[in-house]
Design a protein around this motif. Sequence first.
Motif, PDB file in Angstrom:
ATOM      1  N   ILE A   1      54.912  28.958  37.782  1.00  0.00           N
ATOM      2  CA  ILE A   1      55.695  29.577  36.702  1.00  0.00           C
ATOM      3  C   ILE A   1      57.064  30.054  37.182  1.00  0.00           C
ATOM      4  N   PRO A   2      57.174  30.767  38.313  1.00  0.00           N
ATOM      5  CA  PRO A   2      58.531  31.136  38.757  1.00  0.00           C
ATOM      6  C   PRO A   2      59.406  29.923  39.081  1.00  0.00           C
ATOM      7  N   PHE A   3      58.821  28.895  39.720  1.00  0.00           N
ATOM      8  CA  PHE A   3      59.593  27.671  39.974  1.00  0.00           C
ATOM      9  C   PHE A   3      60.067  27.050  38.663  1.00  0.00           C
ATOM     10  N   PHE A   4      59.177  27.010  37.685  1.00  0.00           N
ATOM     11  CA  PHE A   4      59.536  26.429  36.389  1.00  0.00           C
ATOM     12  C   PHE A   4      60.629  27.242  35.701  1.00  0.00           C
ATOM     13  N   VAL A   5      60.510  28.556  35.742  1.00  0.00           N
ATOM     14  CA  VAL A   5      61.514  29.410  35.090  1.00  0.00           C
ATOM     15  C   VAL A   5      62.886  29.197  35.728  1.00  0.00           C
ATOM     16  N   PHE A   6      62.941  29.110  37.049  1.00  0.00           N
ATOM     17  CA  PHE A   6      64.232  28.922  37.710  1.00  0.00           C
ATOM     18  C   PHE A   6      64.784  27.511  37.496  1.00  0.00           C
ATOM     19  N   THR A   7      63.924  26.506  37.526  1.00  0.00           N
ATOM     20  CA  THR A   7      64.435  25.145  37.313  1.00  0.00           C
ATOM     21  C   THR A   7      64.809  24.927  35.858  1.00  0.00           C
ATOM     22  N   PHE A   8      64.012  25.419  34.929  1.00  0.00           N
ATOM     23  CA  PHE A   8      64.325  25.255  33.506  1.00  0.00           C
ATOM     24  C   PHE A   8      65.505  26.132  33.106  1.00  0.00           C
ATOM     25  N   GLY A   9      65.571  27.323  33.686  1.00  0.00           N
ATOM     26  CA  GLY A   9      66.660  28.244  33.351  1.00  0.00           C
ATOM     27  C   GLY A   9      68.018  27.719  33.750  1.00  0.00           C
ATOM     28  N   SER A  10      68.090  27.014  34.851  1.00  0.00           N
ATOM     29  CA  SER A  10      69.392  26.481  35.264  1.00  0.00           C
ATOM     30  C   SER A  10      69.822  25.310  34.386  1.00  0.00           C
ATOM     31  N   ALA A  11      68.880  24.654  33.731  1.00  0.00           N
ATOM     32  CA  ALA A  11      69.226  23.543  32.848  1.00  0.00           C
ATOM     33  C   ALA A  11      69.444  23.999  31.414  1.00  0.00           C
ATOM     34  N   LEU A  12      69.055  25.194  31.104  1.00  0.00           N
ATOM     35  CA  LEU A  12      69.143  25.717  29.742  1.00  0.00           C
ATOM     36  C   LEU A  12      70.596  25.822  29.285  1.00  0.00           C
ATOM     37  N   GLY A  13      70.870  25.348  28.096  1.00  0.00           N
ATOM     38  CA  GLY A  13      72.204  25.422  27.531  1.00  0.00           C
ATOM     39  C   GLY A  13      73.088  24.236  27.854  1.00  0.00           C
ATOM     40  N   GLY A  14      72.585  23.272  28.593  1.00  0.00           N
ATOM     41  CA  GLY A  14      73.368  22.095  28.944  1.00  0.00           C
ATOM     42  C   GLY A  14      73.379  21.068  27.824  1.00  0.00           C
ATOM     43  N   THR A  15      74.264  20.127  27.946  1.00  0.00           N
ATOM     44  CA  THR A  15      74.309  19.041  26.968  1.00  0.00           C
ATOM     45  C   THR A  15      73.158  18.078  27.250  1.00  0.00           C
ATOM     46  N   TYR A  16      72.961  17.151  26.340  1.00  0.00           N
ATOM     47  CA  TYR A  16      71.870  16.194  26.492  1.00  0.00           C
ATOM     48  C   TYR A  16      72.038  15.362  27.753  1.00  0.00           C
ATOM     49  N   GLU A  17      73.252  14.958  28.047  1.00  0.00           N
ATOM     50  CA  GLU A  17      73.513  14.152  29.239  1.00  0.00           C
ATOM     51  C   GLU A  17      73.256  14.948  30.521  1.00  0.00           C
ATOM     52  N   GLU A  18      73.616  16.240  30.508  1.00  0.00           N
ATOM     53  CA  GLU A  18      73.360  17.090  31.669  1.00  0.00           C
ATOM     54  C   GLU A  18      71.856  17.295  31.891  1.00  0.00           C
ATOM     55  N   ILE A  19      71.124  17.450  30.805  1.00  0.00           N
ATOM     56  CA  ILE A  19      69.671  17.611  30.909  1.00  0.00           C
ATOM     57  C   ILE A  19      69.034  16.336  31.442  1.00  0.00           C
ATOM     58  N   LEU A  20      69.494  15.179  30.951  1.00  0.00           N
ATOM     59  CA  LEU A  20      68.984  13.906  31.458  1.00  0.00           C
ATOM     60  C   LEU A  20      69.251  13.766  32.950  1.00  0.00           C
ATOM     61  N   ALA A  21      70.464  14.115  33.363  1.00  0.00           N
ATOM     62  CA  ALA A  21      70.804  14.014  34.781  1.00  0.00           C
ATOM     63  C   ALA A  21      69.983  15.007  35.610  1.00  0.00           C
ATOM     64  N   TYR A  22      69.769  16.193  35.075  1.00  0.00           N
ATOM     65  CA  TYR A  22      69.022  17.216  35.811  1.00  0.00           C
ATOM     66  C   TYR A  22      67.558  16.820  35.993  1.00  0.00           C
ATOM     67  N   TYR A  23      66.920  16.374  34.904  1.00  0.00           N
ATOM     68  CA  TYR A  23      65.505  16.019  34.994  1.00  0.00           C
ATOM     69  C   TYR A  23      65.272  14.619  35.542  1.00  0.00           C
ATOM     70  N   SER A  24      66.311  13.878  35.831  1.00  0.00           N
ATOM     71  CA  SER A  24      66.126  12.602  36.524  1.00  0.00           C
ATOM     72  C   SER A  24      65.945  12.840  38.031  1.00  0.00           C
ATOM     73  N   ARG A  25      66.248  14.054  38.479  1.00  0.00           N
ATOM     74  CA  ARG A  25      65.943  14.422  39.868  1.00  0.00           C
ATOM     75  C   ARG A  25      64.454  14.733  39.966  1.00  0.00           C
ATOM     76  N   PRO A  26      63.828  14.405  41.098  1.00  0.00           N
ATOM     77  CA  PRO A  26      62.366  14.536  41.165  1.00  0.00           C
ATOM     78  C   PRO A  26      61.838  15.975  41.146  1.00  0.00           C
ATOM     79  N   PHE A  27      62.491  16.906  41.813  1.00  0.00           N
ATOM     80  CA  PHE A  27      61.941  18.255  41.927  1.00  0.00           C
ATOM     81  C   PHE A  27      61.773  18.951  40.577  1.00  0.00           C
ATOM     82  N   PRO A  28      62.805  19.015  39.724  1.00  0.00           N
ATOM     83  CA  PRO A  28      62.597  19.687  38.429  1.00  0.00           C
ATOM     84  C   PRO A  28      61.570  18.980  37.546  1.00  0.00           C
ATOM     85  N   ALA A  29      61.560  17.650  37.594  1.00  0.00           N
ATOM     86  CA  ALA A  29      60.609  16.909  36.757  1.00  0.00           C
ATOM     87  C   ALA A  29      59.178  17.140  37.231  1.00  0.00           C
ATOM     88  N   ILE A  30      58.956  17.150  38.532  1.00  0.00           N
ATOM     89  CA  ILE A  30      57.604  17.371  39.064  1.00  0.00           C
ATOM     90  C   ILE A  30      57.141  18.793  38.788  1.00  0.00           C
TER      91      ILE A  30
END
Length: 123
Positions: A37-66
Amino acid sequence: MAFLTDRKRAAGLGSAKTGTAHFWAMKVSSVALLFLIPFFVFTFGSALGGTYEEILAYYSRPFPAIIAALTLLVGFKHFNDGVQVLIEDYVHGLSQKMAIIVMTCLSYGAAAVGVFAIARLAL
């Protein structure tokens, strides 16, 4: 009834031989969520508020997606186990079996939809 031993009175009222496994499954998933949960909050929180393209780029990295996928899977498994305990305590008979089946299907279905959504973002 006065001549029955304690063992004879308790016959058929013992454990179903699955309580310990269920207890440990809940404990293991609780500890896993304690870290996820803390890992998820920090990884999701840093992506929060981004554009669709930024979110795609962020979650295309393995660590946040896993981290997101593991949090969803372990969270819904923990949810399913907890709801099963509640149903077993308060619902009886055929309704109990039906409620456990429905909640298991719903929780695994929701987990599958979440993991599919993360996979679509990541790939």
